[in-house]
Design a protein around this motif. Structure first.
Motif, PDB file in Angstrom:
ATOM      1  N   SER A 105      -7.543   0.152  -2.168  1.00  0.00           N
ATOM      2  CA  SER A 105      -8.367   0.024  -3.366  1.00  0.00           C
ATOM      3  C   SER A 105      -7.498  -0.503  -4.491  1.00  0.00           C
ATOM      4  O   SER A 105      -6.273  -0.494  -4.401  1.00  0.00           O
ATOM      5  CB  SER A 105      -8.995   1.358  -3.749  1.00  0.00           C
ATOM      6  N   GLY A 106      -8.139  -0.972  -5.516  1.00  0.00           N
ATOM      7  CA  GLY A 106      -7.386  -1.509  -6.632  1.00  0.00           C
ATOM      8  C   GLY A 106      -7.249  -3.019  -6.522  1.00  0.00           C
ATOM      9  O   GLY A 106      -8.077  -3.698  -5.934  1.00  0.00           O
ATOM     10  N   ARG A 107      -6.167  -3.552  -7.046  1.00  0.00           N
ATOM     11  CA  ARG A 107      -5.984  -4.994  -7.135  1.00  0.00           C
ATOM     12  C   ARG A 107      -5.441  -5.552  -5.823  1.00  0.00           C
ATOM     13  O   ARG A 107      -4.288  -5.911  -5.710  1.00  0.00           O
ATOM     14  CB  ARG A 107      -5.054  -5.333  -8.284  1.00  0.00           C
ATOM     15  N   THR A 108      -6.307  -5.613  -4.815  1.00  0.00           N
ATOM     16  CA  THR A 108      -5.865  -6.102  -3.513  1.00  0.00           C
ATOM     17  C   THR A 108      -5.785  -7.613  -3.461  1.00  0.00           C
ATOM     18  O   THR A 108      -5.289  -8.175  -2.503  1.00  0.00           O
ATOM     19  CB  THR A 108      -6.804  -5.612  -2.407  1.00  0.00           C
ATOM     20  N   GLY A 109      -6.287  -8.316  -4.461  1.00  0.00           N
ATOM     21  CA  GLY A 109      -6.300  -9.774  -4.419  1.00  0.00           C
ATOM     22  C   GLY A 109      -4.915 -10.385  -4.350  1.00  0.00           C
ATOM     23  O   GLY A 109      -4.730 -11.464  -3.818  1.00  0.00           O
ATOM     24  N   SER A 110      -3.933  -9.679  -4.879  1.00  0.00           N
ATOM     25  CA  SER A 110      -2.578 -10.225  -4.863  1.00  0.00           C
ATOM     26  C   SER A 110      -1.793  -9.783  -3.652  1.00  0.00           C
ATOM     27  O   SER A 110      -0.631 -10.123  -3.504  1.00  0.00           O
ATOM     28  CB  SER A 110      -1.836  -9.803  -6.134  1.00  0.00           C
ATOM     29  N   THR A 111      -2.422  -8.988  -2.783  1.00  0.00           N
ATOM     30  CA  THR A 111      -1.729  -8.469  -1.606  1.00  0.00           C
ATOM     31  C   THR A 111      -1.805  -9.487  -0.499  1.00  0.00           C
ATOM     32  O   THR A 111      -2.884  -9.952  -0.155  1.00  0.00           O
ATOM     33  CB  THR A 111      -2.378  -7.159  -1.146  1.00  0.00           C
ATOM     34  N   TYR A 112      -0.674  -9.823   0.058  1.00  0.00           N
ATOM     35  CA  TYR A 112      -0.624 -10.843   1.090  1.00  0.00           C
ATOM     36  C   TYR A 112      -0.512 -10.247   2.486  1.00  0.00           C
ATOM     37  O   TYR A 112      -1.124 -10.731   3.411  1.00  0.00           O
ATOM     38  CB  TYR A 112       0.554 -11.771   0.844  1.00  0.00           C
ATOM     39  N   THR A 113       0.251  -9.177   2.603  1.00  0.00           N
ATOM     40  CA  THR A 113       0.530  -8.590   3.909  1.00  0.00           C
ATOM     41  C   THR A 113       0.385  -7.077   3.858  1.00  0.00           C
ATOM     42  O   THR A 113       0.831  -6.440   2.914  1.00  0.00           O
ATOM     43  CB  THR A 113       1.968  -8.944   4.347  1.00  0.00           C
ATOM     44  N   MET A 114      -0.238  -6.535   4.891  1.00  0.00           N
ATOM     45  CA  MET A 114      -0.336  -5.091   5.062  1.00  0.00           C
ATOM     46  C   MET A 114       0.519  -4.682   6.251  1.00  0.00           C
ATOM     47  O   MET A 114       0.468  -5.319   7.299  1.00  0.00           O
ATOM     48  CB  MET A 114      -1.779  -4.675   5.297  1.00  0.00           C
ATOM     49  N   GLY A 115       1.283  -3.627   6.079  1.00  0.00           N
ATOM     50  CA  GLY A 115       2.170  -3.208   7.146  1.00  0.00           C
ATOM     51  C   GLY A 115       2.071  -1.732   7.451  1.00  0.00           C
ATOM     52  O   GLY A 115       1.557  -0.948   6.650  1.00  0.00           O
ATOM     53  N   TRP A 116       2.545  -1.388   8.638  1.00  0.00           N
ATOM     54  CA  TRP A 116       2.707   0.012   9.031  1.00  0.00           C
ATOM     55  C   TRP A 116       4.185   0.260   9.303  1.00  0.00           C
ATOM     56  O   TRP A 116       4.849  -0.543   9.962  1.00  0.00           O
ATOM     57  CB  TRP A 116       1.916   0.327  10.292  1.00  0.00           C
ATOM     58  N   PHE A 117       4.661   1.364   8.796  1.00  0.00           N
ATOM     59  CA  PHE A 117       6.018   1.851   9.042  1.00  0.00           C
ATOM     60  C   PHE A 117       5.924   3.260   9.584  1.00  0.00           C
ATOM     61  O   PHE A 117       4.885   3.904   9.498  1.00  0.00           O
ATOM     62  CB  PHE A 117       6.830   1.863   7.746  1.00  0.00           C
ATOM     63  N   ARG A 118       7.016   3.759  10.115  1.00  0.00           N
ATOM     64  CA  ARG A 118       7.057   5.145  10.544  1.00  0.00           C
ATOM     65  C   ARG A 118       8.432   5.734  10.270  1.00  0.00           C
ATOM     66  O   ARG A 118       9.433   5.010  10.206  1.00  0.00           O
ATOM     67  CB  ARG A 118       6.712   5.270  12.025  1.00  0.00           C
ATOM     68  N   GLN A 119       8.433   7.047  10.112  1.00  0.00           N
ATOM     69  CA  GLN A 119       9.682   7.743   9.850  1.00  0.00           C
ATOM     70  C   GLN A 119       9.710   9.045  10.624  1.00  0.00           C
ATOM     71  O   GLN A 119       8.889   9.943  10.390  1.00  0.00           O
ATOM     72  CB  GLN A 119       9.853   8.012   8.356  1.00  0.00           C
ATOM     73  N   ALA A 120      10.640   9.124  11.556  1.00  0.00           N
ATOM     74  CA  ALA A 120      10.839  10.341  12.330  1.00  0.00           C
ATOM     75  C   ALA A 120      11.828  11.243  11.599  1.00  0.00           C
ATOM     76  O   ALA A 120      12.627  10.760  10.786  1.00  0.00           O
ATOM     77  CB  ALA A 120      11.370   9.985  13.717  1.00  0.00           C
ATOM     78  N   PRO A 121      11.806  12.536  11.881  1.00  0.00           N
ATOM     79  CA  PRO A 121      12.725  13.460  11.201  1.00  0.00           C
ATOM     80  C   PRO A 121      14.177  13.047  11.377  1.00  0.00           C
ATOM     81  O   PRO A 121      14.627  12.764  12.498  1.00  0.00           O
ATOM     82  CB  PRO A 121      12.448  14.798  11.885  1.00  0.00           C
ATOM     83  N   GLY A 122      14.894  12.966  10.274  1.00  0.00           N
ATOM     84  CA  GLY A 122      16.306  12.631  10.318  1.00  0.00           C
ATOM     85  C   GLY A 122      16.613  11.162  10.502  1.00  0.00           C
ATOM     86  O   GLY A 122      17.784  10.782  10.630  1.00  0.00           O
ATOM     87  N   LYS A 123      15.574  10.335  10.522  1.00  0.00           N
ATOM     88  CA  LYS A 123      15.776   8.896  10.723  1.00  0.00           C
ATOM     89  C   LYS A 123      15.245   8.110   9.540  1.00  0.00           C
ATOM     90  O   LYS A 123      14.453   8.597   8.746  1.00  0.00           O
ATOM     91  CB  LYS A 123      15.088   8.444  12.007  1.00  0.00           C
ATOM     92  N   GLU A 124      15.689   6.874   9.452  1.00  0.00           N
ATOM     93  CA  GLU A 124      15.214   6.001   8.396  1.00  0.00           C
ATOM     94  C   GLU A 124      13.800   5.500   8.712  1.00  0.00           C
ATOM     95  O   GLU A 124      13.393   5.441   9.876  1.00  0.00           O
ATOM     96  CB  GLU A 124      16.166   4.817   8.227  1.00  0.00           C
ATOM     97  N   ALA A 136       1.726  -2.241   1.367  1.00  0.00           N
ATOM     98  CA  ALA A 136       1.221  -3.553   0.969  1.00  0.00           C
ATOM     99  C   ALA A 136       2.340  -4.360   0.325  1.00  0.00           C
ATOM    100  O   ALA A 136       3.093  -3.832  -0.506  1.00  0.00           O
ATOM    101  CB  ALA A 136       0.065  -3.398  -0.015  1.00  0.00           C
ATOM    102  N   GLY A 137       2.443  -5.624   0.719  1.00  0.00           N
ATOM    103  CA  GLY A 137       3.479  -6.475   0.180  1.00  0.00           C
ATOM    104  C   GLY A 137       2.987  -7.872  -0.136  1.00  0.00           C
ATOM    105  O   GLY A 137       1.904  -8.262   0.293  1.00  0.00           O
ATOM    106  N   ARG A 138       3.798  -8.618  -0.851  1.00  0.00           N
ATOM    107  CA  ARG A 138       3.423  -9.975  -1.272  1.00  0.00           C
ATOM    108  C   ARG A 138       3.787 -11.032  -0.255  1.00  0.00           C
ATOM    109  O   ARG A 138       3.192 -12.111  -0.229  1.00  0.00           O
ATOM    110  CB  ARG A 138       4.108 -10.298  -2.596  1.00  0.00           C
ATOM    111  N   PHE A 170       7.856  -4.380   0.741  1.00  0.00           N
ATOM    112  CA  PHE A 170       6.523  -3.843   0.488  1.00  0.00           C
ATOM    113  C   PHE A 170       6.554  -2.999  -0.778  1.00  0.00           C
ATOM    114  O   PHE A 170       7.370  -2.095  -0.903  1.00  0.00           O
ATOM    115  CB  PHE A 170       6.048  -3.017   1.686  1.00  0.00           C
ATOM    116  N   ALA A 171       5.658  -3.323  -1.722  1.00  0.00           N
ATOM    117  CA  ALA A 171       5.720  -2.713  -3.043  1.00  0.00           C
ATOM    118  C   ALA A 171       4.876  -1.452  -3.175  1.00  0.00           C
ATOM    119  O   ALA A 171       5.178  -0.582  -3.988  1.00  0.00           O
ATOM    120  CB  ALA A 171       5.281  -3.719  -4.095  1.00  0.00           C
ATOM    121  N   SER A 172       3.808  -1.346  -2.387  1.00  0.00           N
ATOM    122  CA  SER A 172       2.888  -0.216  -2.523  1.00  0.00           C
ATOM    123  C   SER A 172       2.828   0.548  -1.212  1.00  0.00           C
ATOM    124  O   SER A 172       2.814  -0.055  -0.132  1.00  0.00           O
ATOM    125  CB  SER A 172       1.489  -0.705  -2.891  1.00  0.00           C
ATOM    126  N   TRP A 173       2.755   1.888  -1.334  1.00  0.00           N
ATOM    127  CA  TRP A 173       2.806   2.737  -0.151  1.00  0.00           C
ATOM    128  C   TRP A 173       1.734   3.805  -0.207  1.00  0.00           C
ATOM    129  O   TRP A 173       1.425   4.354  -1.282  1.00  0.00           O
ATOM    130  CB  TRP A 173       4.177   3.411  -0.058  1.00  0.00           C
TER     131      TRP A 173
END
Length: 122
Positions: free
Chosen positions: A24-43, A97-99, A109-112
């Protein structure tokens, strides 16, 4: 842009889950949507991403062949279908979300969103 991830849960190895990320919000400037994951103790690590405009996708090696990222522009929602899940897929999954198309670093990615827990039991 605001992001809301959902769909995590507990599943046995070999099972499937579908994660959703509603924007939601200003999605017009969003170019790419991504998924990341983080396990305990990992980056936090890149999983998959999709271009809002073209639908082109790219994946990290652990996700290739098992995960599918897709989008519904009308619903402003991105999905991550995860099949053949393994215990090593256990992590908190974040949408972002990233540009720029092609980014795989968290700094690309700027928004999470807030993250959703995925636990795969053996």
């Amino acid at each position: 842009v605001q992001l809301q991830a959902s769909g995590g849960g507990l599943v046995q190895a070999g099972g499937s889950l579908r994660l959703s990320c509603t924007t939601s919000g200003r999605t017009g400037s969003t170019y790419t949507m991504g998924w990341f994951r983080q396990a305990p103790g990992k980056e936090r690590e890149f999983v998959a991403a999709i271009s809002w405009s073209t639908g082109m996708t790219y994946y990290a090696d652990p996700a290739k062949g098992r995960f599918t990222i897709s989008k519904d522009n009308a619903e402003n929602t991105v999905y991550l279908q995860m099949n053949s899940l393994k215990p090593e897929d256990t992590a908190v999954y974040y949408c972002a979300a990233g540009r720029w198309y092609g980014g795989t670093k968290t700094s690309d990615f700027a928004s999470w969103g807030q993250g959703t827990q995925v636990t795969v039991s053996s």
